[in-house]
Each structure stands twice: as structure tokens, then as C-alpha cells.
Design an enzyme around this catalytic site. Sequence first.
Site, PDB file in Angstrom:
ATOM      1  CB  CYS A 192      -3.924  11.310   5.291  1.00 33.13           C
ATOM      2  SG  CYS A 192      -5.671  11.114   5.684  1.00 33.13           S
ATOM      3  CB  CYS A 197      -9.576  11.280   2.589  1.00 31.61           C
ATOM      4  SG  CYS A 197      -8.875  12.205   3.937  1.00 31.61           S
TER       5      CYS A 197
HETATM    6  P1  FAD Z   1       4.890   4.383   4.864  1.00 34.59           P
HETATM    7  O1  FAD Z   1       3.819   3.473   5.347  1.00 34.59           O
HETATM    8  O2  FAD Z   1       5.081   5.662   5.585  1.00 34.59           O
HETATM    9  O3  FAD Z   1       6.236   3.533   4.863  1.00 34.59           O
HETATM   10  C1  FAD Z   1       7.496   4.023   4.463  1.00 34.59           C
HETATM   11  C2  FAD Z   1       8.551   3.136   5.101  1.00 34.59           C
HETATM   12  O4  FAD Z   1       9.825   3.416   4.546  1.00 34.59           O
HETATM   13  C3  FAD Z   1       8.674   3.358   6.604  1.00 34.59           C
HETATM   14  O5  FAD Z   1       8.535   2.118   7.275  1.00 34.59           O
HETATM   15  C4  FAD Z   1      10.092   3.930   6.786  1.00 34.59           C
HETATM   16  O6  FAD Z   1      10.705   3.532   7.977  1.00 34.59           O
HETATM   17  C5  FAD Z   1      10.788   3.369   5.571  1.00 34.59           C
HETATM   18  N1  FAD Z   1      11.958   4.125   5.144  1.00 34.59           N
HETATM   19  C6  FAD Z   1      12.117   5.463   5.036  1.00 34.59           C
HETATM   20  N2  FAD Z   1      13.356   5.767   4.612  1.00 34.59           N
HETATM   21  C7  FAD Z   1      13.995   4.599   4.430  1.00 34.59           C
HETATM   22  C8  FAD Z   1      15.294   4.247   3.974  1.00 34.59           C
HETATM   23  N3  FAD Z   1      16.199   5.167   3.629  1.00 34.59           N
HETATM   24  N4  FAD Z   1      15.613   2.936   3.898  1.00 34.59           N
HETATM   25  C9  FAD Z   1      14.720   1.973   4.232  1.00 34.59           C
HETATM   26  N5  FAD Z   1      13.483   2.243   4.663  1.00 34.59           N
HETATM   27  C10 FAD Z   1      13.120   3.540   4.766  1.00 34.59           C
HETATM   28  N6  FAD Z   1      -4.392   6.783   4.800  1.00 34.59           N
HETATM   29  C11 FAD Z   1      -5.657   6.312   4.573  1.00 34.59           C
HETATM   30  O7  FAD Z   1      -5.868   5.561   3.619  1.00 34.59           O
HETATM   31  N7  FAD Z   1      -6.704   6.640   5.378  1.00 34.59           N
HETATM   32  C12 FAD Z   1      -6.525   7.446   6.454  1.00 34.59           C
HETATM   33  O8  FAD Z   1      -7.479   7.714   7.174  1.00 34.59           O
HETATM   34  C13 FAD Z   1      -5.227   7.973   6.723  1.00 34.59           C
HETATM   35  N8  FAD Z   1      -5.016   8.797   7.779  1.00 34.59           N
HETATM   36  C14 FAD Z   1      -3.743   9.216   8.079  1.00 34.59           C
HETATM   37  C15 FAD Z   1      -3.551  10.011   9.190  1.00 34.59           C
HETATM   38  C16 FAD Z   1      -2.276  10.415   9.562  1.00 34.59           C
HETATM   39  C17 FAD Z   1      -2.103  11.279  10.776  1.00 34.59           C
HETATM   40  C18 FAD Z   1      -1.159   9.996   8.792  1.00 34.59           C
HETATM   41  C19 FAD Z   1       0.239  10.387   9.183  1.00 34.59           C
HETATM   42  C20 FAD Z   1      -1.344   9.230   7.654  1.00 34.59           C
HETATM   43  C21 FAD Z   1      -2.633   8.830   7.281  1.00 34.59           C
HETATM   44  N9  FAD Z   1      -2.871   8.056   6.139  1.00 34.59           N
HETATM   45  C22 FAD Z   1      -4.158   7.601   5.865  1.00 34.59           C
HETATM   46  C23 FAD Z   1      -1.797   7.872   5.140  1.00 34.59           C
HETATM   47  C24 FAD Z   1      -1.108   6.511   5.152  1.00 34.59           C
HETATM   48  O9  FAD Z   1      -0.661   6.187   6.439  1.00 34.59           O
HETATM   49  C25 FAD Z   1       0.060   6.541   4.178  1.00 34.59           C
HETATM   50  O10 FAD Z   1      -0.344   7.085   2.940  1.00 34.59           O
HETATM   51  C26 FAD Z   1       0.612   5.144   3.940  1.00 34.59           C
HETATM   52  O11 FAD Z   1       1.131   4.617   5.126  1.00 34.59           O
HETATM   53  C27 FAD Z   1       1.675   5.155   2.835  1.00 34.59           C
HETATM   54  O12 FAD Z   1       2.361   3.950   2.742  1.00 34.59           O
HETATM   55  P2  FAD Z   1       3.875   3.930   2.224  1.00 34.59           P
HETATM   56  O13 FAD Z   1       4.287   2.508   2.234  1.00 34.59           O
HETATM   57  O14 FAD Z   1       3.993   4.703   0.970  1.00 34.59           O
HETATM   58  O15 FAD Z   1       4.680   4.759   3.331  1.00 34.59           O
END
Ligand code: FAD
Length: 412
Positions: free
Chosen positions: A163, A341
Site C-alpha cells: 500500500c 489505493c
Molecule cells: P498478508 O495479508 O500480510 O498475509 C501474509 C500472512 O502470511 C500473514 O498472516 C502471516 O502471518 C503469514 N506468514 C508470514 N510468514 C509465515 C510463515 N513463515 N509461515 C506461515 N505463515 C506465514 N490494501 C488495499 O487494497 N487497500 C488499502 O487501503 C490498504 N491499506 C493498507 C494500509 C496499511 C497500513 C497496510 C499495512 C496495508 C494496507 N493494504 C491495503 C495492503 C494489504 O493489507 C496487503 O497488500 C494484503 O493484506 C496482502 O495480502 P497477503 O495475503 O499477500 O499478505
Amino acid sequence: RPYVITSLLGGGSGGITMSARMKRRLGAENVAIVEPSEMHYYQPIWTLVGAGAKGVASSGRPTASVVPSGVKWVRSKVQEINPDTNTVRTGNGMEISYQYLIVALGLQLHYEKIKGLPEIEDWVKFKIGSNYSVLTVEKTWSALQNFKEGNAVFSFPNTPVKCAGAPQKIMYLTDAYLRKTGKRAKANIVYNTSLPVLFGVKKYADALWEIVKSRDMQVNLRQNLIEVRADKQEAVFENLDNPGETKVFEYEMLHVTPPMGPNPEVKGSLLADEAGWLDVNKETLQHNKYPNVFGIGDCTNLPTSKTAAAVAAQSSILDRTISKVLKNEKPDSKYDGYTSCPLVTNYNTVILAEFDYSGQPLETFPIDQSKERWTMYHMKADVMPHLYWHGLLKGFWGGPGPYRKIMHLGMK
Ligand code: FAD
Ligand code: UQ1
């Protein structure tokens, strides 16, 4: 034992979403998730939590409540992925065999790379906050409330981030909060970013430059936070165009966006590209070397901005790709890089940036989304959380693509 057909690594936005979709396709008994965290967080709301507009409790739900019923949840860390033997080793000593693997491990925050950054317990005392972690997001709100006079300094690191708008959204909310509380005249608002631009897409960058100018915020490009001298309330930035040249900013409030990078479990595996991100095909999301491995979300090397909105669009494509692979057919769906975003610019306005791989705007609504709008704020603050918990995580929300086409019917 190979009871698992699809293993999902990571139970974040991408992992839970794909587990719901894979359950529908394959049956719950054929799906497993490896995730150590007891809580699942809706991270996008942290922008509003840091500014005191929402409570942190609203951002989290137990992982047990978001894992689809019947899907096996392995409560452990992935320690090692071995795609040559189709196995995953977990922190609790399990070896899981898979037929298909979806990697959704997100990315890592590297607060430790900023020299001198104190222990989180001391952040309130030192007037530091960071919306990027559940442990630090409420410190932002403390710093905002404790603000008396001086510099409010905001950083953007010299790495890919999730983000990319979030580091500046909190600046706009800080400005708004200080105006509301009559302290703005005593504040100097400074945004020091490692990037050479304020935002990657010109249409929205132009609108944001207008805002920073009209509200008297100072933006310094190519400045990277390298050190915090907390006891003196000083932040040290390096000029990326002239390495070695540093500039010290005294602060009354510091918002830190940490450096970010790929997970060690991905980076250290055969699945990584040179930079350490999961190496997937940018249209089909299938791994470039191992055809039974797929990726979604922040852990991948997809050349688009890392967001939950991108995860939504990727989830419907990946679902299609996997359905084809299961039938021994060639994947045909193509991800266009869609990402979004919601740039929160005040306590009641949002500029809704949406764009694709080409960096061109790809807007859902048939109105100019680079204008600040209260309707879009309402969408961000009140509609999106529902869409997330009940649409995306249940595997029903694949991004706004189809709605965009309907809303633009006859308009282009
Ligand atoms: P995540 O949701 O982060 O999940 C990764 C998972 O992997 C976690 O649960 C973690 O515990 C797990 N993990 C890590 N290492 C291991 C391991 N070794 N073994 C097993 N599990 C593990 N997105 C938008 O679309 N709009 C927005 O307005 C927006 N605003 C944001 C604001 C902030 C402050 C933040 C921090 C993020 C924002 N995002 C936004 C971004 C969005 O939250 C992420 O892009 C999204 O959650 C990505 O999903 P993901 O599944 O790739 O990662
Ligand atoms: C989106 O799909 C999504 O994921 C659920 C977000 O994360 C919270 C978003 O911020 C946005 C903007 C979208 C895109 C959705 C619409 C209706 C434009």
C-alpha cells in the site's frame, strides 16, 4: 502424508481468500493452510486507526473464524519449502506433501534496519508511531494527540512497500487533525520519501501535489530514513542521489514506514527470483519454473503495487488458472496488474487511485476519481471492511473488473 491436495502457505488476505475458492473447487478435505498467527488482521483500516477514526479491535478477528470450515489449519510457521520433492516443512516438525501449492506468505517488515529505533514499549515516550503493524498503529494516534509544536515527520523507505499510499495518507490525516484541534499553526509537516515522485501514477500524483501545496506540507524526494536518535527526537535521512549526505530533522512526531522485503522462507527457497520474491508468471500467477506452484499477493514479484485490492483481482484469475491446470489445459485468464489505493486525504475524503501494470488509471466509477470525494471515504471506511470479511475472504469478491465494465457501458 499426502492427504492434502492444495496447501496454502500463509493465512492472510491471499491465503484465506484462495482457501475459500479451493474449498469450493476441490472440497474442504483437500485443502490445508499453514499459518502461525492466532489473529487475522484487516490491515487497510490501520490507516484510520492511526488517526483515531477507528479502534484497533475492529481490525482483527481470530484466524479460527476466517479459515473456511473443514479446511485443515496447521498452526505453525512454514520453515522450508522444497518444490523438488513437493513438500513443506513446518516449525512444529511436520512435513506436508502437496500436489498443488499456493504461496501467500506476504512480506516482512524490517524495523530493525533503522538504526537506533527504540523498543516499541518506548515509542509513546519518544513520539514515534507506525501504521504498518498491529503493535505500533496505536502509537501513531498517541503521538498525534500528544503533539504540541514542532515538526511532524513522515518517512517512506527505499524498498518495495505494501500500500504505497499509506505512508502519506497518515500525513493528510495529521494535517486535518492538527487543524481541527487548533495546533496546525504550530506544526511543520514534512514528508521525506525515498521515491523520486509523490505517487507512481501521474494523474493522482498531480492531484496530491495540489493538496500538499495548498495545505502547506513540505515534500522532500529521495530522502531515506536511516537512523532515529530517539532521546534527542531526531530523525536522520540519507539523500539517495548523493549517498553519504545526511540531513537531520528534529521531530515532535515521527511516523515510520519500515523497509520491507521478501520472507526468508520464500527468499531462501528455489521458488524465489533474484531479489527474493516468489517468481510467478505475471498474467497467470503460475510459478515460472514449478507448474504446480502458484502465488498471490505481497510475496510475489508481480510488477504492480502490493494491495488487498490487487489480491482480490488476482484471486479470480488464479482460481481460473488452477481450474485449467487441474484439467491439464493451458491457463487462459490474464491478470492486468489491477491494483487500487484509496488515498485518504482528510477525515471525510478519499482520492480513489486504481491502475494496472501500465501505470494507467483503470477507474471503476464513471467519475473523475482523482478528485477528493466523501463518497469514496465512506466506501473506504464503511463499505470496504464488509467487502473484505464477507466478500473477499469468502472467495466471492474478485475485484471490481466486471462492475467497471458495466458502469462504463456506453460511456467510452
Ligand atoms: P498478508 O495479508 O500480510 O498475509 C501474509 C500472512 O502470511 C500473514 O498472516 C502471516 O502471518 C503469514 N506468514 C508470514 N510468514 C509465515 C510463515 N513463515 N509461515 C506461515 N505463515 C506465514 N490494501 C488495499 O487494497 N487497500 C488499502 O487501503 C490498504 N491499506 C493498507 C494500509 C496499511 C497500513 C497496510 C499495512 C496495508 C494496507 N493494504 C491495503 C495492503 C494489504 O493489507 C496487503 O497488500 C494484503 O493484506 C496482502 O495480502 P497477503 O495475503 O499477500 O499478505
Ligand atoms: C478492493 O477490492 C479491496 O479489497 C477488498 C480493497 O482493500 C481493502 C480496496 O481498498 C479497494 C479500493 C478495492 C477495490 C474495490 C472497489 C469497489 C473499487
